[in-house]
Write a protein that holds these residues in place. Structure first.
Motif, mmCIF file in Angstrom:
data_model
loop_
_atom_site.group_PDB
_atom_site.id
_atom_site.type_symbol
_atom_site.label_atom_id
_atom_site.label_comp_id
_atom_site.label_asym_id
_atom_site.label_seq_id
_atom_site.Cartn_x
_atom_site.Cartn_y
_atom_site.Cartn_z
ATOM 1 N N ASP A 1 0.830 -1.208 0.000
ATOM 2 C CA ASP A 1 0.000 0.000 0.000
ATOM 3 C C ASP A 1 0.865 1.261 0.000
ATOM 4 O O ASP A 1 2.086 1.214 0.121
ATOM 5 N N THR B 1 -2.505 -1.759 -3.790
ATOM 6 C CA THR B 1 -3.758 -1.009 -3.770
ATOM 7 C C THR B 1 -3.628 0.119 -4.780
ATOM 8 O O THR B 1 -2.540 0.382 -5.300
ATOM 9 N N ARG C 1 -0.128 -7.466 4.514
ATOM 10 C CA ARG C 1 -0.543 -6.121 4.096
ATOM 11 C C ARG C 1 0.490 -5.130 4.611
ATOM 12 O O ARG C 1 0.707 -5.016 5.810
ATOM 13 N N PRO D 1 -0.917 -0.184 5.150
ATOM 14 C CA PRO D 1 -2.246 -0.043 4.555
ATOM 15 C C PRO D 1 -2.914 1.299 4.815
ATOM 16 O O PRO D 1 -2.707 1.944 5.843
ATOM 17 N N ASN E 1 -6.879 2.110 4.790
ATOM 18 C CA ASN E 1 -8.143 1.383 4.721
ATOM 19 C C ASN E 1 -9.326 2.229 4.267
ATOM 20 O O ASN E 1 -10.468 1.986 4.644
ATOM 21 N N THR F 1 -9.918 0.621 -0.922
ATOM 22 C CA THR F 1 -10.246 -0.791 -0.681
ATOM 23 C C THR F 1 -11.481 -1.226 -1.466
ATOM 24 O O THR F 1 -12.050 -2.274 -1.182
ATOM 25 N N THR G 1 -11.622 -5.210 -0.161
ATOM 26 C CA THR G 1 -10.299 -5.822 -0.212
ATOM 27 C C THR G 1 -9.710 -6.037 1.175
ATOM 28 O O THR G 1 -8.580 -6.525 1.305
ATOM 29 N N LEU G 2 -10.444 -5.663 2.214
ATOM 30 C CA LEU G 2 -9.970 -5.936 3.565
ATOM 31 C C LEU G 2 -9.969 -7.436 3.813
ATOM 32 O O LEU G 2 -10.816 -8.166 3.286
#
Length: 597
Positions: free
Chosen positions: A219, A245, A284, A287, A289, A294, A299-300
């Protein structure tokens, strides 16, 4: 150097020591005297047309250079830049915002001064900025000011967030001993607790070795945490299937055979999300969020099978290891990683190979309209190593997720704040930072390339004047689709509020004063309406060189958009109508947020 320097010089020299070489901003009567010390301190005064664009530019500069400086005047100036500082705070860009404020005597007397609210309260703006910055310094005392400056700048770098410094007019020329500059600002962090660090590393290694179906998601906060190289190395040495991401686009080398583009959750390939949900280990890295990053939280991943690497620690499948310098931990992890013990991966579904998909695209008919679905892949052939590629919020940002990137390219997009118009201003800052780094041989040669919608360009168009004023090398692809296409897909496909006034975009260079027939700063303008014209213009030698000011107006249908954008806005529209997210991972995230709030 003299035995003493002014307080303003002290601040600017400290910025110079930390790698800043330019100051963005707008002059005003409360900061004018301080500006006299910018260039004598070895810094370049950028001189922006307005404070909002100055803030955007400082943000873009910081994302490339690692720190930036912005200077505005009290009240109207600083509040005009607030939106930009909000975005820098949300997306962790280390911007030093210096505000020239009225004299301490005027403040103490509560005078009704211009640019104030006329109530004698001079602390209201500082109180507002305290919510948008990680540290603040009110330089009222000459004895404590140097230490306060040092600590504020230190926090800016350690937390990778904006800071706020008030410089009163009567203290600008206050004398500071030069000796205070001889000791560098301490940017060290406490060593990790070896017991906690070793426990975390052993836990991670055990799970990496035991995994049968692992997956890595990189990310966009990785550069802010200084762990981009460690993330890249982990992807390379493990060979684990990897995606990024949208915010993480370009962080790692996307030519690795185990790279599979962006994981788009419910908005992506049908096979991708079920496969990820069946993985027994997911890593991950750094990240963000946000819903837009996401794909509506789809995508969590399941906490019980996820290793989440954050700024100050790591969560390993539910076990928390906190107060750790994550760069140190990852470095030691990689040094101890025994690749012979990593799993031999079983064949897994075709998750997507961006390079293969680009190679398989059939040559378009020359007279065919340029479509969103393939434009973003085809334009990738224009990129080369060293480029900074920037995509504005909307169709450009969404489409840019399909870019096929060469190694050593940098992508800048917004995945949380999403202030339309940000990217044009940020482009000027990024191009300036790139020029400085190329001159210092700390960055490979490359171009600054911006993809900007017509509607968003109108938000911050004065930034073109800033680009030309500073003779920055910039290439802009203006996506002309007659207005706000992303908003049309959310609501009002044919509504008048989603249209913008048609501009003659290619005349902007002349309007903002670009030189004519100057080989040192050439200007290139071209409008393309079909694939043939676009393919031809991509072969133009001046455009490929990227020197000077270059603008290509790309005409597209107003109702055309990348499929990923269409899927994303459907989710957004559902939330706007009060629809709920049903993802178990999203429900879990909400529970975790509630538990820690």
């Amino acid at each position: 150097m003299a035995d003493e320097v002014t307080l303003a010089q002290y601040l600017f020299l400290r910025l110079h020591q930390l790698g800043v070489r330019s100051v963005h901003g707008v002059p005003g009567d409360y900061n004018l005297v301080a500006l006299d010390y910018v260039e004598p301190s070895g810094l370049h005064w950028v001189g922006n047309a307005n404070e909002l664009n100055a803030g955007y530019a400082a943000d873009g500069y910081a994302r490339i250079k690692g720190m930036s400086a912005l200077m505005t005047a009290f009240g109207v100036g600083e509040l005009s830049a607030l939106n930009a500082i909000g975005g820098a705070y949300a997306e962790k860009a280390p911007v030093v915002h210096i505000v020239g404020v009225p004299s301490t005597a005027s403040q103490d007397q509560g005078l009704f001064l211009h640019h104030s609210f006329g109530d004698g309260n001079f602390r209201l703006n500082a109180e507002i900025y305290a919510r948008f910055t990680c540290a603040q310094a009110n330089l009222r005392n000459v004895e404590t000011a140097p230490a306060l400056i040092d600590e504020t700048l230190r926090q800016c770098l350690l937390q990778s967030k904006p800071v706020y410094i008030e410089l009163p007019t009567d203290l600008v020329k206050a004398r500071i001993p030069t000796a205070k500059l001889e000791k560098a600002i301490d940017l060290s962090v406490p060593p990790n607790d070896t017991v906690i660090e070793n426990a975390a590393i052993e836990d991670i290694l055990r799970r990496l070795y035991a995994a049968k179906q692992p997956f890595i998601i990189v990310d966009g906060f990785a550069p802010r945490y200084g762990i981009s190289s460690e993330a890249d190395e982990l992807v390379r040495v493990t060979g684990f299937p990897t995606s990024t991401t949208p915010f993480g686009k370009g962080v790692i080398n996307e030519t690795y055979p185990n790279f599979h583009g962006i994981f788009a959750g419910a908005a992506g390939k049908e096979i991708y999300m079920p496969w990820v949900n069946s993985c027994d280990l997911i890593v991950r890295i750094a990240p963000l969020n946000a819903d837009t990053n996401t794909y509506g939280f789809t995508t969590l991943t399941n906490r019980n099978v996820t290793i989440e690497v954050d700024h100050n620690g790591v969560e390993v499948c539910g076990a928390l290891y906190r107060k750790l310098n994550i760069k140190t931990l990852l470095r030691k992890l990689l040094d101890r990683l025994d690749t012979s013990r990593l799993p031999q991966l079983s064949p897994y579904p075709d998750l997507g190979d961006p390079k293969r998909l680009l190679d398989q695209l059939a040559e378009p008919a020359r007279d065919a309209f340029i479509d969103q679905e393939t434009f973003w892949q085809r334009i990738s052939k224009f990129f080369r190593s060293g480029d900074i590629i920037m995509t504005e919020t909307g169709t450009s940002s969404s489409g840019g997720r399909d870019f096929v990137l060469p190694p050593q390219t940098t992508v800048i997009n917004s995945a949380l704040w999403l202030s339309i118009g940000y990217m044009l201003g940020a482009c000027s800052g990024a191009a300036l930072a790139q020029r400085e780094m190329i001159s210092a041989k700390s960055r490979p040669n490359g171009r600054t390339i911006l993809f900007e919608g017509d509607g968003s360009l109108q938000m911050s168009v004065q930034a073109i004047g800033d680009i030309i004023r500073n003779r920055l090398d910039v290439t802009i692809f203006v996506i002309n689709n007659d207005g706000y296409t992303i908003e049309r897909y959310i609501n009002g496909m044919h509504a008048g509020y989603n249209w913008v006034q048609p501009w003659r975009y290619l005349e902007s260079a002349r309007y903002f004063g670009a030189p004519e027939n100057d080989p040192e700063y050439p200007v290139f303008n071209k409008r393309v309406e079909n694939w043939g014209e676009l393919m031809d213009v991509m072969q133009d030698e001046q455009l490929k060189a990227g020197k000077g000011f270059n603008m290509v107006e790309v005409v597209m249908d107003k109702e055309d958009a990348p499929s990923s954008l269409k899927n994303l806005v459907r989710m957004a529209a559902k939330r706007n109508e009060g629809g709920s997210e049903t993802s178990p991972a999203h429900q879990e995230l909400e529970q975790r947020v509630m538990a820690t709030s």
